[in-house]
Enzyme design. Sequence first.
Site, PDB file in Angstrom:
ATOM      1  N   SER A  11       0.840  -1.213   0.000  1.00 39.48           N
ATOM      2  CA  SER A  11       0.000   0.000   0.000  1.00 39.48           C
ATOM      3  C   SER A  11       0.872   1.258   0.000  1.00 39.48           C
ATOM      4  CB  SER A  11      -0.953  -0.043   1.194  1.00 39.48           C
ATOM      5  OG  SER A  11      -1.773  -1.167   1.077  1.00 39.48           O
ATOM      6  N   ASP A  34       1.634  -9.224   0.041  1.00 38.21           N
ATOM      7  CA  ASP A  34       0.555  -8.439   0.656  1.00 38.21           C
ATOM      8  C   ASP A  34      -0.614  -9.365   0.950  1.00 38.21           C
ATOM      9  OD1 ASP A  34      -0.132  -5.139   0.684  1.00 38.21           O
ATOM     10  OD2 ASP A  34      -1.819  -6.525   0.872  1.00 38.21           O
ATOM     11  N   HIS A 135      21.842  16.191  16.307  1.00 37.49           N
ATOM     12  CA  HIS A 135      22.919  15.374  16.897  1.00 37.49           C
ATOM     13  C   HIS A 135      22.493  14.663  18.180  1.00 37.49           C
ATOM     14  CE1 HIS A 135      23.542  18.208  20.233  1.00 37.49           C
ATOM     15  NE2 HIS A 135      23.121  19.109  19.349  1.00 37.49           N
TER      16      HIS A 135
END
Length: 205
Positions: A11, A34, A135
């Site tokens: 999807s 799927d 960071h």
Amino acid sequence: MNNKLLIIGASGHGKVVADIALRMKKWQTIAFLDDDHSIKSSMGLEVIGTSNDASSYLNECDFFVGVGNNETRQRIHESLNKAGANIPVLIHPHAIIGSQVDIGGGTVVMAGVIINCCTKISKGCIINTGATIDHDNYIREYVHISPGVNLAGSVVVGGKSWIGIGSSISNNVNITSECQVGAGSVVVKDITEPGVYVGVPVRRI
Ligand SMILES: CC(C)(COP(=O)(O)OP(=O)(O)OC[C@H]1O[C@@H](n2cnc3c(N)ncnc32)[C@H](O)[C@@H]1OP(=O)(O)O)[C@@H](O)C(=O)NCCC(=O)NCCS
């Protein structure tokens, strides 16, 4: 690493994952599994079975879980991991990754993302389009950082939390596991209880 990649979930999110995998040019063949039998192909790639068929491809394919829901992604990722599947990291070629950034298997980093130095991103996360993670962040497992989110320095996001589109998190803030932060919200203090938080600054709803 194998030369075939199977993406579970064809999807919306799975399609973006496939697009990134194609652009990485590491796999000769990419296909989907799927559980919706009506989907035969997606992004021009074939759907060759359902998630129950995964075990028959373990020796020949790498796997990636292209499912947006954090719980479902965790469940499928962990069962693949237990079965010994190779689960790579997918990074769009137009993402910028700083030095000493550690990214766990099954995490996808989408186009336009910037991850600054010394940040750790655990397994099974989604770092969605155009998000910035500064960071020394620590993003725990199965987190979804939505498009356009900005995390300042030294932020911790707990397992399976979902940070909504366009949100901002101030530096040194810890968000506990299983939180949902609404679209466009601003988090300036630690969130210590799982729950849904919205607004500027956030309040619990
Ligand atoms: C936070 C969220 C999960 C809440 O969804 P919900 O539980 O269905 O909540 P509701 O829509 O019933 O809203 C409940 C209340 O919170 C308010 N609210 C919901 N989301 C809000 C947000 N992001 N910011 C401010 N207020 C919000 C609603 O206006 C409503 O207020 P009211 O009771 O005064 O009318 C959802 O609104 C949201 O922001 N999702 C993020 C979507 C996203 O990031 N998608 C990216 C996909 S890649």
